[in-house]
Design a protein around this motif. Structure first.
Motif, short mmCIF file in Angstrom:
data_model
loop_
_atom_site.label_atom_id
_atom_site.label_comp_id
_atom_site.label_asym_id
_atom_site.label_seq_id
_atom_site.Cartn_x
_atom_site.Cartn_y
_atom_site.Cartn_z
N PRO A 99 107.92 -4.83 59.18
CA PRO A 99 108.75 -5.91 58.62
C PRO A 99 110.02 -5.38 57.96
CG PRO A 99 106.74 -5.57 57.32
CD PRO A 99 106.58 -4.79 58.58
N ALA A 100 109.98 -4.17 57.42
CA ALA A 100 111.19 -3.62 56.80
C ALA A 100 112.28 -3.39 57.85
CB ALA A 100 110.85 -2.30 56.10
N VAL A 101 111.91 -2.85 59.00
CA VAL A 101 112.88 -2.64 60.08
C VAL A 101 113.42 -3.97 60.58
CG1 VAL A 101 113.13 -1.79 62.44
CG2 VAL A 101 111.90 -0.42 60.75
N PHE A 102 112.54 -4.97 60.71
CA PHE A 102 112.97 -6.28 61.17
C PHE A 102 113.96 -6.90 60.20
CE2 PHE A 102 112.40 -10.90 61.26
CZ PHE A 102 112.74 -11.17 62.56
N LEU A 103 113.67 -6.80 58.89
CA LEU A 103 114.57 -7.35 57.89
C LEU A 103 115.91 -6.65 57.90
CD1 LEU A 103 114.89 -9.31 55.53
CD2 LEU A 103 113.97 -7.55 54.02
N ALA A 104 115.86 -5.32 58.05
CA ALA A 104 117.12 -4.58 58.11
C ALA A 104 117.95 -4.98 59.32
CB ALA A 104 116.82 -3.08 58.14
N PHE A 105 117.29 -5.21 60.44
CA PHE A 105 117.99 -5.62 61.65
C PHE A 105 118.66 -6.97 61.47
CE2 PHE A 105 117.99 -7.84 65.74
CZ PHE A 105 118.74 -6.97 66.51
N MET A 106 117.97 -7.88 60.75
CA MET A 106 118.55 -9.20 60.52
C MET A 106 119.72 -9.16 59.55
SD MET A 106 116.86 -11.22 62.45
CE MET A 106 117.33 -12.80 61.77
N LEU A 107 119.68 -8.27 58.55
CA LEU A 107 120.73 -8.21 57.53
C LEU A 107 121.89 -7.32 57.92
CD1 LEU A 107 118.56 -7.96 54.29
CD2 LEU A 107 119.70 -9.98 55.23
N LEU A 108 121.74 -6.51 58.97
CA LEU A 108 122.81 -5.57 59.35
C LEU A 108 124.13 -6.25 59.67
CD1 LEU A 108 123.60 -2.65 59.89
CD2 LEU A 108 122.74 -2.92 62.25
N PRO A 109 124.16 -7.33 60.47
CA PRO A 109 125.47 -7.97 60.75
C PRO A 109 126.17 -8.45 59.48
CG PRO A 109 123.79 -8.72 62.29
CD PRO A 109 123.08 -7.95 61.23
N ALA A 110 125.42 -9.06 58.56
CA ALA A 110 126.04 -9.53 57.32
C ALA A 110 126.60 -8.37 56.52
CB ALA A 110 125.01 -10.32 56.50
N TRP A 111 125.86 -7.28 56.48
CA TRP A 111 126.33 -6.12 55.72
C TRP A 111 127.59 -5.54 56.35
CZ3 TRP A 111 126.65 -0.90 57.11
CH2 TRP A 111 126.93 0.00 56.07
N LEU A 112 127.63 -5.48 57.69
CA LEU A 112 128.82 -4.96 58.37
C LEU A 112 130.03 -5.86 58.12
CD1 LEU A 112 127.25 -3.82 61.77
CD2 LEU A 112 128.05 -2.36 59.90
#
Length: 343
Positions: free
Chosen positions: A250-263
Motif C-alpha cells: 500500500p505504501a508503493v501504491f500511495l506513492a504512485f498516486m501522489l507522485l503526479p501531484a508532487w511533481l
C-alpha cells in the motif's frame, strides 16, 4: 546339583536292633554297606532304597531329589492389570521339596517361598520372566522360565512439539504422542471444536503453519484395554519479516498516486523561483486570465492598441486587422482603457 546326605532305613515290622540292611542306588546294590544308615553324595537323578538283608526282594519305596520340575500360570489366558494371578511350581521329589521363586532381572528371591506364588492385583511392573527352584536333602533343581505378560490401557500419555521454541508463521511443526501401553497403542489427532480427526499415527506434522492453526490439539491413545487422551496447545506468531512486506504494497501504491501531484507542485515552485530570480512582473494574474478570449490586431501601419477585456466582454467577437508586415499584438483589454483610446 549333588548334595551330601545321611539316609536311615526303618522297619516297623521288625524289632529294633540286631537287623542287617542292604542299600540300593539306581537299582544297584551298594557294596559293603549293611547298616541301618547310609551316608553318601547324591544327585537329583539318584534313586535310593533299602531292604532287610533277608528280604532283599522287597525294598523300600525309593527316595530321590527333585525331578520333572515345571512352572504354570493361572489364568492361562490374557493377564489384565489389576487381576489376580497365581504361579505354581511342580516337581516330583521324595521327600517333598521346598520351593523358591525368582524373577529375572528383579529380586534375588521372592517371598514367601512356597509351591505357589500369588499376585492379588498384578501390575504392569510385574511383567517379566519367573522361575522356581525345588530342593530336598538329595538335591536341588531349577525350572525353566515362564513369561508374565500384563496387558493394560494407555497411561503416562504425553505430547512433545518440535521445534519446541516459538512457532513462527510459515514454519513446519511436528507433534509426537507417547504412552505406556500393552499392547501398543494406536494414536489419533483431533483439534478442539472439530469432530473429524486431523491425522492418525504417533506423529502429526503441520507444514506452512498459519495463525488459524493455533489452538488446542488432542492426542488419543487406544488399545484393546482402553483409551486415554492428552492436550497440547499451539500458538502461532506472525513472521517478523512479513509485516513490513505487507505494508510496502500500500505504501508503493500511495506513492504512485501522489507522485503526479508532487511533481506539479515542484514544477510550480521552480517556475515561481525562476520568475523571482529574473525580477520580472508577476504574471500570475495573466495565468488566471488565460481562459479569456484574446484580441488580435493587424494593420498596414504599426499601431499599438491596448485593451483590457473583462469577463463582461467575453461574448464580443475578436477584432483582427491586416497589414503588409505580419505583426501579432496580444494585449489585455479592459473597458476603461477602451474608452480612453477613443478620446
Amino acid at each position: 546339583m549333588s548334595s551330601s546326605a545321611e539316609l536311615k532305613c526303618l522297619s516297623s515290622d521288625s524289632p529294633a536292633g540286631g537287623l542287617t540292611y542292604v542299600w540300593f542306588q539306581n537299582g544297584q546294590k551298594v557294596p559293603d554297606v549293611e547298616s541301618a544308615s547310609y551316608k553318601g553324595r547324591f544327585g537329583p537323578g539318584d534313586n535310593i532304597s533299602c531292604a532287610l538283608k533277608e528280604h532283599e526282594a522287597c525294598p523300600s519305596p525309593p527316595v530321590y531329589g527333585p525331578r520333572l520340575l515345571s512352572v504354570s500360570v493361572s489364568p492361562s489366558a490374557e493377564i489384565v492389570e489389576g487381576s489376580s494371578v497365581t504361579l505354581t511350581c511342580s516337581s516330583d521329589a521324595n521327600p517333598a521339596a521346598n520351593f523358591t521363586w525368582y524373577k529375572k532381572h528383579g529380586n534375588p528371591s521372592l517371598q514367601p517361598a512356597s509351591k505357589q506364588f500369588n499376585f492379588s492385583s498384578i501390575q504392569s511392573s510385574d511383567s517379566g520372566e519367573y522361575y522356581c527352584t525345588a530342593e530336598n536333602d538329595l538335591g536341588r533343581r531349577t525350572s525353566g522360565s515362564i513369561f508374565i505378560h500384563v496387558t493394560y490401557p494407555p497411561k503416562l500419555l504425553s505430547v512433545s512439539v518440535s521445534p519446541s521454541a516459538e512457532i513462527v508463521e510459515g514454519s513446519s511443526v511436528t507433534l509426537t504422542c507417547s504412552s505406556d501401553a500393552n499392547p501398543a497403542a494406536n494414536y489419533t489427532w483431533y483439534k478442539e471444536n472439530e469432530e473429524s480427526p486431523k491425522a492418525s499415527g504417533q506423529t502429526f506434522t503441520i507444514t506452512d503453519i498459519r495463525p488459524e492453526h493455533s489452538g488446542k490439539y488432542y492426542c488419543e491413545a487406544q488399545n484393546t484395554r482402553g483409551r486415554h487422551n492428552t492436550t497440547s496447545h499451539l500458538t502461532v506468531v506472525a513472521d517478523p519479516w512479513k509485516l513490513p512486506v505487507a505494508l510496502t504494497v500500500p505504501a508503493v501504491f500511495l506513492a504512485f498516486m501522489l507522485l503526479p501531484a508532487w511533481l506539479w507542485i515542484r514544477r510550480r515552485t521552480s517556475l515561481d523561483q525562476q520568475r523571482e530570480a529574473e525580477g520580472g512582473p508577476d504574471n500570475s494574474a495573466q495565468v488566471d486570465q488565460l481562459h479569456y478570449p484574446s484580441v488580435q490586431l493587424t494593420r498596414n501601419q504599426e499601431d499599438h492598441i491596448y485593451a483590457n477585456v473583462g469577463p463582461d466582454q467575453l461574448h464580443y467577437p475578436s477584432v483582427q486587422l491586416t497589414r503588409n508586415q505580419e505583426d501579432h499584438i496580444y494585449s489585455n483589454v479592459s473597458p476603461a482603457q477602451h474608452q480612453a483610446d477613443k478620446q
